[in-house]
Motif scaffolding. Structure first.
Motif, mmCIF file in Angstrom:
data_model
loop_
_atom_site.group_PDB
_atom_site.id
_atom_site.type_symbol
_atom_site.label_atom_id
_atom_site.label_comp_id
_atom_site.label_asym_id
_atom_site.label_seq_id
_atom_site.Cartn_x
_atom_site.Cartn_y
_atom_site.Cartn_z
ATOM 1 N N PHE A 167 -19.085 -11.665 -4.707
ATOM 2 C CA PHE A 167 -19.987 -10.604 -5.072
ATOM 3 C C PHE A 167 -20.783 -10.079 -3.905
ATOM 4 N N MET A 168 -21.353 -11.044 -3.154
ATOM 5 C CA MET A 168 -22.204 -10.677 -2.024
ATOM 6 C C MET A 168 -21.407 -9.804 -1.070
ATOM 7 N N PHE A 189 0.854 2.501 -3.737
ATOM 8 C CA PHE A 189 -0.367 3.319 -3.746
ATOM 9 C C PHE A 189 -0.103 4.729 -3.217
ATOM 10 N N THR A 228 -28.698 -9.513 -5.086
ATOM 11 C CA THR A 228 -28.352 -9.717 -3.680
ATOM 12 C C THR A 228 -29.174 -8.764 -2.807
ATOM 13 N N THR A 230 -8.210 -8.082 0.986
ATOM 14 C CA THR A 230 -7.973 -7.865 2.412
ATOM 15 C C THR A 230 -9.284 -7.811 3.173
ATOM 16 N N LEU A 241 -25.575 2.051 -4.806
ATOM 17 C CA LEU A 241 -24.251 1.445 -4.991
ATOM 18 C C LEU A 241 -24.010 1.142 -6.468
ATOM 19 N N LEU A 243 -5.817 -5.719 -3.650
ATOM 20 C CA LEU A 243 -5.756 -5.737 -2.194
ATOM 21 C C LEU A 243 -7.004 -5.279 -1.439
ATOM 22 N N GLY A 271 -18.801 -8.109 -1.639
ATOM 23 C CA GLY A 271 -18.464 -6.838 -2.261
ATOM 24 C C GLY A 271 -19.660 -5.907 -2.283
ATOM 25 N N ALA A 272 -20.830 -6.475 -2.592
ATOM 26 C CA ALA A 272 -22.026 -5.656 -2.711
ATOM 27 C C ALA A 272 -22.478 -5.132 -1.363
ATOM 28 N N ASN A 332 -17.820 10.966 -5.670
ATOM 29 C CA ASN A 332 -18.055 9.835 -4.779
ATOM 30 C C ASN A 332 -18.520 10.292 -3.402
ATOM 31 N N THR A 337 -5.746 0.840 2.902
ATOM 32 C CA THR A 337 -5.919 -0.249 1.932
ATOM 33 C C THR A 337 -7.248 -0.109 1.193
ATOM 34 N N LEU A 386 -26.577 -9.158 -10.815
ATOM 35 C CA LEU A 386 -26.230 -9.970 -9.645
ATOM 36 C C LEU A 386 -26.162 -9.114 -8.374
ATOM 37 N N ILE A 387 -25.579 -7.909 -8.491
ATOM 38 C CA ILE A 387 -25.513 -7.031 -7.317
ATOM 39 C C ILE A 387 -26.937 -6.649 -6.881
ATOM 40 N N LEU A 397 -13.335 12.003 -6.766
ATOM 41 C CA LEU A 397 -13.408 11.978 -5.305
ATOM 42 C C LEU A 397 -14.598 12.800 -4.825
ATOM 43 N N MET A 415 -11.126 4.058 -3.706
ATOM 44 C CA MET A 415 -11.630 5.418 -3.940
ATOM 45 C C MET A 415 -10.844 6.133 -5.038
ATOM 46 N N ARG A 440 -20.770 -4.065 0.928
ATOM 47 C CA ARG A 440 -19.923 -3.021 1.486
ATOM 48 C C ARG A 440 -20.613 -1.659 1.347
ATOM 49 N N GLY A 441 -21.600 -1.527 0.479
ATOM 50 C CA GLY A 441 -22.252 -0.240 0.226
ATOM 51 C C GLY A 441 -23.041 0.268 1.418
ATOM 52 N N ALA A 450 -8.837 2.608 0.772
ATOM 53 C CA ALA A 450 -8.834 3.862 0.002
ATOM 54 C C ALA A 450 -8.402 3.630 -1.442
ATOM 55 N N ILE A 451 -7.711 2.498 -1.706
ATOM 56 C CA ILE A 451 -7.317 2.185 -3.084
ATOM 57 C C ILE A 451 -8.562 2.168 -3.984
ATOM 58 N N VAL A 507 -19.953 -15.976 -6.711
ATOM 59 C CA VAL A 507 -21.116 -15.253 -6.210
ATOM 60 C C VAL A 507 -20.884 -14.806 -4.762
ATOM 61 N N VAL A 517 0.840 -1.201 0.000
ATOM 62 C CA VAL A 517 0.000 0.000 0.000
ATOM 63 C C VAL A 517 0.879 1.256 0.000
#
Lengths: 319, 272
Positions: free
Chosen positions: B265-266, A52, A205, B148, A243, B144, B268-269, A306, B104, A201-202, A303, B109, B271-272, B106-107, B262, A48
Motif C-alpha cells: 500500500f505504502m 496491452f 500513510t 514491476t 490521489l 504488471l 502504491g500510495a 486524469n 508498463t 489506509l492510503i 484520460l 492509466m 506513487r502519487g 501506462a496500463i 500494508v 505489455v
C-alpha cells in the motif's frame, strides 16, 4: 584511480595495448549486460505489447467496423460513434454514472477521512481499530456485493428488523430493488463498507508523514482541534487527498460489479452504469463495434480527466 | 482542579472509545452476519446451506479447481515476469528501457473495462477463448504495473557490493539473481504474490467477459450464477455459504501477511 569499467580491473601502468584491450573488453561487457537486460525485460515487453498495446490499437480499429460477435467485420465508420449519440440508454447511464460518482466520492471520502483521523495517533487499541476498519477490504468486491445482497434483503437481512424494532420504519422495505433511490443508497452503502478502510489506509500513510512536532507546536500555541485540522493536516495532506480522490472518481466512473450483482441495473435501468452498457452492447446485442466505440469514448474521457486532475495537483504542489 | 481535568480526560477517552468501538462493530457486523446466516436453517443451525453450495451446478469442486488454476497461473506468471522485469529495470541499462517502463506503468492509466472487449477478440484469435490460461494471462498484465514498480524499487535498493561479490564468485547475472538477489527482494516477492493472489481469486469482471461456459467458471462467477439461476426466489443462505467460502482464504491471508499488505500500500500510495 577511476576506470571506465564497472568491475574493478587490475591496472598494468604504461601498457597502452593492455589499456586498449581493456577498453574493448569494457565495451563488450556493457554490451553483454545490455543484452542480458533486454533478455530479462523480454517477458515484460511481450506481455505489455501483446496484451496491452495490441488491444489498445484493436479497440480503435474495432470501433470503426460493424463487428458482430460471430461473423466477419465490415468497415462502417463513423456509424458506431453516431449511433452512440442516438442511444438513449447511453445518455441515461452516463447521467446516472456521474450522479453515482459524485455521491460515492463525497460519502466515501468523508467517512474514509474521518476514520483516518480517528486512528491517526498511537494509543492503546488503535491497531485493532485499524484492522477492524480495513477487514472488509480484504474480501473480494464481488464477494462483498453478494454479502450485501443478503444483508440488505428483506428476506433474511437484519436491516429491516432492526429498523422496525427502532420504530424508524413501519413495514419491511425492499432496499435494493424497491426504488431507484433505495438502489443507489444500497450501492453506496456497499461501496463505503468495502472501500472506506482501503482509503483510510492510503490517507493514513500520508498523515503519518506529517511531523509530530507540528502538532505539538500547535498544541503549545493553543490551537483548537478544528484549527489544527484546517491549518496543518489538510494543507500537508493535499497530495494524498488528491490521489485518493482520483482513485475514487476513476473507480466510480468505471463501476460495474456492484450494479451487475446487487441491483442488476434496475429498477427500470435506473442503476445501469456506462460500463454495463459496454458489456450489454457486446454480449446482449452482440455488437462488438458499438461496444468498442463506447470503450474508446470512456477511455478518452478518463484520460482527459486524469491528465486534468494530475496537472491540477502538480500546480498545487509547485505553489 | 486536578480531578476535573482527569475527569474530563476520562470522559473524552470514553467518548473516543465509544464512537470508535461502535464504528468497528458496524464494519465487522456484515462479515459476522454472513457467517451466522450461512449456518442458519429453518429449524435452528446446521450445514444445509454448505451442502447446497457444494452440490450446486457442476459441483463446487469444479469451480474451486478453476479458481485455483487461474490463481496459481496468475501468481506464478506475475512473479516470473515482474521478477525478471524488475531485475532488468533496476540493475541493467539497455536500449528502450525507459520507454518499456513507461508503457508498463501506462496500463494504470487505461481503465481496464475498456480494453477487455478487444482482449476478448484477441484471445479468440490466439485460440484462448473461454480458457483459464487466457484469463490468467490478462490478469498478469493488469498486475504488471504495480508488480514491476515494486520489484524495480527493491532491486534498485540492493547494494552494488552484493552484486559485485556475486560477480567475483563467478556468478553470471542469472545465477546472481537466483542465488543472491532473490533473498534480498523477498519482501517484495511476498507482497506481489499476495496482491496477485487476491486479485485473481476475487476477479469477477474479466472472468465474466472472458469465460463463457459454466464448466470453466471460477468461484465468483459460479456463486453469482447461483443468484440468477433460481427463478423468482433467491436462495440467500446458500449464497452466504458461498460468500463465506470465498472470503475465508482472503481474510486468513490478510491477517497472516498484514505487514506485506500494508507495505504494498505504502509503495502504491507514494506513487502519487
Amino acid at each position: 584511480m577511476q576506470t571506465t569499467t564497472a568491475a574493478p580491473v587490475a591496472r598494468a601502468p604504461g601498457d597502452a595495448a593492455g589499456a586498449g584491450r581493456r577498453r574493448k573488453r569494457a565495451g563488450g561487457r556493457s554490451r553483454r549486460r545490455a543484452l542480458a537486460g533486454l533478455g530479462y525485460a523480454a517477458p515484460t515487453a511481450a506481455v505489455v505489447g501483446l496484451l496491452f498495446l495490441v488491444p489498445l490499437v484493436l479497440v480503435v480499429w474495432m470501433s470503426l467496423h460493424h463487428w458482430p460477435l460471430l461473423g466477419n467485420p465490415t468497415f462502417n465508420a463513423p456509424k458506431n460513434y453516431t449511433d452512440v449519440a442516438h442511444n438513449t440508454l447511453v445518455a441515461t447511464a452516463a447521467w446516472f454514472t456521474v450522479k453515482y460518482t459524485v455521491v460515492t466520492t463525497v460519502v466515501l471520502f468523508t467517512i474514509s477521512f474521518g476514520l483516518a483521523l480517528m486512528v491517526q495517533h498511537p494509543r492503546p487499541g488503535v491497531g485493532l481499530l485499524r484492522t477492524a476498519f480495513f477487514l472488509p477490504a480484504a474480501v473480494g468486491f464481488a464477494t462483498a456485493s453478494l454479502l450485501f445482497l443478503g444483508f440488505l434483503s428483506s428476506a433474511i437481512g437484519p436491516v429491516n428488523p432492526v429498523l422496525e424494532h427502532l420504530g424508524l420504519i413501519n413495514a419491511p422495505v425492499d432496499w435494493i430493488t424497491g426504488s431507484p433511490g433505495g438502489a443507489l443508497a444500497s450501492t453506496v452503502t456497499l461501496v463505503t463498507w468495502r472501500f472506506a478502510g482501503f482509503n483510510m489506509l492510503i490517507l493514513l500513510t500520508g498523515l503519518q508523514a506529517i511531523p509530530v512536532e507540528l502538532y505539538e507546536a500547535a498544541r503549545m500555541d493553543g490551537c483548537s482541534r478544528w484549527q489544527t485540522l484546517r491549518r496543518i493536516t489538510i494543507p500537508l495532506l493535499r497530495p494524498t487527498i488528491a490521489l485518493v480522490l482520483i482513485v475514487m472518481t476513476t473507480g466510480s466512473l468505471l463501476a460495474f460489479d456492484q450494479f451487475y450483482i446487487l441491483t442488476k441495473g434496475g429498477p427500470d435501468d435506473s442503476t445501469t452504469s456506462v460500463v454495463m452498457v459496454i458489456v450489454r452492447e457486446a454480449f446482449v446485442r452482440f455488437d462488438l463495434g458499438s461496444s468498442a466505440a463506447l470503450s474508446v469514448l470512456v477511455l478518452l474521457v478518463l484520460l482527459v480527466l486524469n491528465v486534468v486532475q494530475l496537472s491540477f495537483l502538480r500546480r498545487r504542489e509547485e505553489k | 482542579m486536578m480531578t476535573t481535568r482527569t475527569a474530563r480526560r476520562r470522559a473524552a477517552g470514553l467518548g473516543y472509545y465509544g464512537t470508535a468501538g461502535a464504528l468497528a462493530i458496524l464494519f465487522l457486523l456484515p462479515l459476522a452476519w454472513s457467517g451466522w446466516a450461512s449456518v442458519r436453517t429453518p429449524h435452528g443451525f446446521g450445514l444445509a446451506s454448505y451442502r447446497n453450495m457444494i452440490h450446486y451446478g457442476d459441483g463446487i469442486g469444479t469451480y474451486l479447481r478453476n479458481s485455483l488454476e487461474v490463481t496459481a497461473m496468475t501468481v506464478a506468471g506475475t512473479l516470473a515476469v515482474s521478477l525478471l522485469g524488475g531485475y532488468a529495470f533496476g540493475r541493467f541499462r539497455f536500449p528502450g528501457k525507459n520507454l518499456l517502463f513507461l508503457a508498463t506503468l501506462a496500463i494504470l492509466m487505461v481503465p481496464y473495462p475498456t480494453i477487455l472487449i478487444p482482449l476478448y477478440v484477441l484471445l479468440g484469435w490466439l485460440g484462448l477463448q473461454n480458457s483459464l490460461a487466457g484469463l490468467a494471462a490478462v490478469l498478469v498484465m493488469f498486475q504488471l504495473p504495480f508488480a514491476t514498480f515494486l520489484m524495480r524499487n527493491s532491486f534498485e535498493a540492493v547494494p552494488q557490493e552484493l552484486e559485485d561479490s556475486a560477480a567475483v564468485d563467478g556468478c553470471g547475472t542469472f545465477t546472481a539473481l537466483t542465488r543472491v538477489m532473490i533473498h534480498v527482494v523477498r519482501p517484495a516477492v511476498v507482497t506481489v504474490g499476495l496482491f496477485a493472489f487476491l486479485a485473481a481469486w476475487n476477479e469477477f469482471f474479466a472472468a465474466l467477459i472472458l469465460l463463457n461456459s459454466s464448466d470453466k467458471f471460477t468461484l465468483p462467477l459460479a456463486v453469482v450464477d447461483m443468484e440468477g439461476r433460481t427463478f423468482g426466489s433467491i436462495d440467500y443462505p446458500t449464497l452466504q455459504a458461498g460468500v463465506v467460502f470465498m472470503a475465508i482464504p482472503c481474510l486468513f491471508l490478510f491477517l497472516l501477511l498484514q505487514r506485506s499488505y500494508v507495505r504494498g500500500f505504502m509503495s502504491g500510495a507514494l506513487r502519487g
